[in-house]
Design a protein around this motif. Structure first.
Motif, short mmCIF file in Angstrom:
data_model
loop_
_atom_site.label_atom_id
_atom_site.label_comp_id
_atom_site.label_asym_id
_atom_site.label_seq_id
_atom_site.Cartn_x
_atom_site.Cartn_y
_atom_site.Cartn_z
N PRO A 62 -33.92 -26.28 6.04
CA PRO A 62 -34.41 -25.24 5.10
C PRO A 62 -35.49 -25.74 4.15
CG PRO A 62 -32.01 -25.22 5.21
CD PRO A 62 -32.46 -26.47 5.89
N SER A 66 -41.05 -23.12 6.51
CA SER A 66 -41.55 -22.01 5.70
C SER A 66 -42.62 -21.29 6.50
CB SER A 66 -42.14 -22.53 4.38
OG SER A 66 -43.29 -23.31 4.62
N ARG A 67 -42.97 -20.09 6.04
CA ARG A 67 -44.02 -19.34 6.74
C ARG A 67 -45.33 -20.12 6.78
NH1 ARG A 67 -43.72 -13.75 7.03
NH2 ARG A 67 -45.71 -13.97 8.11
N PRO A 99 -26.87 -18.76 4.45
CA PRO A 99 -28.12 -17.97 4.42
C PRO A 99 -29.37 -18.82 4.57
CG PRO A 99 -27.16 -18.15 2.21
CD PRO A 99 -26.14 -18.69 3.16
N GLN A 100 -29.34 -20.06 4.14
CA GLN A 100 -30.54 -20.89 4.23
C GLN A 100 -30.89 -21.21 5.69
OE1 GLN A 100 -29.51 -24.24 1.66
NE2 GLN A 100 -30.77 -23.37 0.03
N SER A 102 -29.86 -19.51 8.30
CA SER A 102 -30.17 -18.24 8.95
C SER A 102 -31.60 -17.81 8.65
CB SER A 102 -29.20 -17.17 8.47
OG SER A 102 -29.51 -15.91 9.03
N ASN A 103 -32.06 -18.01 7.41
CA ASN A 103 -33.44 -17.66 7.04
C ASN A 103 -34.44 -18.54 7.80
OD1 ASN A 103 -35.48 -16.36 5.23
ND2 ASN A 103 -35.73 -18.48 4.55
N SER A 104 -34.12 -19.83 7.95
CA SER A 104 -35.00 -20.74 8.69
C SER A 104 -35.11 -20.31 10.15
CB SER A 104 -34.47 -22.17 8.60
OG SER A 104 -34.46 -22.63 7.26
N ASP A 106 -34.72 -17.25 11.32
CA ASP A 106 -35.53 -16.02 11.38
C ASP A 106 -37.02 -16.35 11.28
OD1 ASP A 106 -33.26 -14.49 11.60
OD2 ASP A 106 -33.16 -13.99 9.47
N LEU A 107 -37.37 -17.29 10.41
CA LEU A 107 -38.78 -17.66 10.24
C LEU A 107 -39.35 -18.28 11.50
CD1 LEU A 107 -38.78 -19.18 6.62
CD2 LEU A 107 -39.78 -17.02 7.34
#
Length: 509
Positions: A62, A66-67, A99-100, A102-104, A106-107
């Motif tokens: 995480p 990043s984008r 969530p961290q 999972s967000n990675s 998704d990115l």
């Protein structure tokens, strides 16, 4: 890289990676190192052998995904990183429910799909978005697409779950936003970050950057005019500042009106505010010069003004006369790759770098033949301005152009307002000095005549007190003793005056 890396090679690479992730280098560099290591692990015979390494990497993921760090990375590295995160997420041995992580995931899913679409790998893009267990569409049927619009128009794609369809729509919106039309205050430039991991070993990672320009004019002191590149200052003695000065002078050399601008030198404020790592070098002088040209044309209010295609990126240095200087060979491959794995379709680079660049593009197109991409060699900024597919030349409408001239030029303002005053004065004088009589007034033995605006014209002294001039016989105006009108049709009024004297045998004179 061998087909199956040895345990010694993997362990040695992992130890280096742990150290590299702990030092102060950019996220983009760290992500490249993570992706390289993921690719190395995927080459092993059994992924179960990697579990100890994956367990160590999960806390770091995480922090480095990043984008910004994912954009413009090579597709094969994004794919390796995505496969690694999917494997971790689906393996019960790893704690990835937070969530961290999972967000990675998704990115990386989003950027891998987007980059796949950029290079025409439609099937890979859909495989990345669609859960392999869904079985809702035959992915082998999507190979015939030539652009993302065709993909979205496919009825089979419209039947996807809403969240998956929205990912494709978002990719399309960002694609169109970043490449549609032209701009006179922003230009795409490829940049590289370099880091020497150890003597003789240098890691080079490319990216694509939207260089922006704003000009702050000091009307009372043009020597202190400021040009802001991305609104972030650095010291005036920095090499970037000197490069910007050359770029501005090269832009001025293209138009005689720009060479006549009062400001001898602009103070340049330059930087990259998206992160804490600044780029240096001479390869973005070309882009700075194009932006400076557009800004100075607007400031000087030239009738013809240029804007830059958002479908093209520009790389190269520039000298004072506008000649494009070559970029270093060590960074050329990464710059080309960054543009290739983006929605941009054209890279303009120095003519000297064109042969080597074409060889690099040929290798990339061997793996991704559907990518629309071309290189254009540039010799001078003047020849670049003449290429319609790169630069748009537009004539300003007359009224806004005149309005800008009046707003920015005190001499023209003075001339304009003087002309207005002269016209108003002439109009008033013409009205007030009308020589045609229209009205009269009797004062004693004198009759005074005035024009229709009430201005005095002349008078007549009769030598007696006229009576009855203001009256009319029998109430009929035509019998008035004083008549004013154009009786001979020459456009000028005449005065006819008759008088009567008591006790005389004639009726008037």
């Amino acid at each position: 890289m061998p087909a199956t890396p040895s345990l010694k090679e993997v362990e040695s690479t992992f130890q280096k990676l742990q150290f590299q992730l702990s030092i102060n280098i950019s996220q983009r560099l760290k992500l490249r190192l993570l992706a390289d290591f993921s690719q190395l692990l995927l080459a092993r015979e059994r992924l179960e052998l990697n579990h100890s390494y994956y367990q160590e990497l999960i806390p770091n993921i995480p922090d480095h995904i990043s984008r910004e760090s994912l954009k413009y990375q090579p597709l094969e590295l994004l794919k390796a990183l995505f496969q690694t995160l999917v494997y971790m997420d689906r393996s019960p041995e790893f704690q990835t429910s937070g969530p961290q992580f999972s967000n990675s995931l998704d990115l990386i899913r989003y950027q891998t799909a987007a980059t796949a679409f950029y290079v025409g790998a439609w099937q890979l893009g859909l495989e990345t978005i669609i859960d392999s267990s869904a079985g809702s569409i035959d992915l082998n049927l999507v190979k015939e697409y030539s652009d993302l619009n065709q993909l979205l128009d496919d009825p089979r794609i419209k039947e996807l779950p809403e969240t998956q369809y929205q990912i494709i729509e978002q990719i399309q919106e960002e694609w169109q936003f970043s490449t549609t039309g032209s701009s006179n205050d922003e230009v795409w430039i490829p940049l590289v970050e370099k880091w020497e991991s150890q003597p003789g070993q240098e890691l080079v990672v490319g990216t694509l950057y939207p260089l922006q320009l704003n000009l702050e004019e000091r009307k009372n002191n043009h020597n202190q005019d400021l040009i802001f590149f991305n609104n972030h200052p650095i010291g005036t003695n920095d090499l970037v500042n000197y490069q910007a000065q050359d770029a501005i002078k090269a832009a001025r050399s293209q138009h005689s009106p720009l060479r006549a601008v009062k400001a001898v030198r602009y103070s340049v404020m330059f930087g990259f505010p998206a992160n804490d790592y600044f780029y240096s070098g001479s390869s973005f002088g070309f882009g700075m010069s194009l932006l400076s040209l557009c800004a100075l044309e607007e400031q000087t209010n030239l009738r013809w003004q240029h804007s830059i295609s958002r479908m093209a990126a520009f790389s190269g240095g520039i000298d004072l006369r506008g000649a494009i200087r070559a970029v270093t060979g060590s960074s050329l491959a990464e710059k080309i790759a960054a543009v290739f794995f983006s929605p941009i379709e054209v890279l303009v680079l120095p003519q000297e770098n064109l042969p080597a660049g074409q060889e690099l593009v040929q290798k990339l197109k061997h793996d991704y033949p559907k990518k629309k991409f071309s290189l254009i060699g540039a010799v001078k900024i003047s020849s670049t301005l003449a290429q319609d597919e790169l630069i748009t030349r537009k004539k300003m409408r007359l009224i806004p152009w005149m309005k800008n001239h009046l707003t920015g030029n005190k001499l023209l303002q003075l001339v304009f307002y003087s002309l207005v005053a002269i016209l108003v004065t002439w109009g008033l004088h013409h009205q007030l000095s009308d020589p045609n009589p229209s009205k009269y007034a009797v004062e004693g033995e004198t009759v005074r005549f005035y024009n229709k605006n009430g201005s005095y014209l002349w008078s007549m002294d009769l030598g007696f007190l006229p009576t009855g001039l203001d009256g009319s016989r029998g109430g009929f105006p035509k019998f008035k003793r004083l008549q004013i009108g154009d009786y001979d049709g020459d456009g000028e009024d005449e005065v006819i005056l008759g008088t009567a004297i008591k006790n005389r045998n004639y009726g008037g004179r």
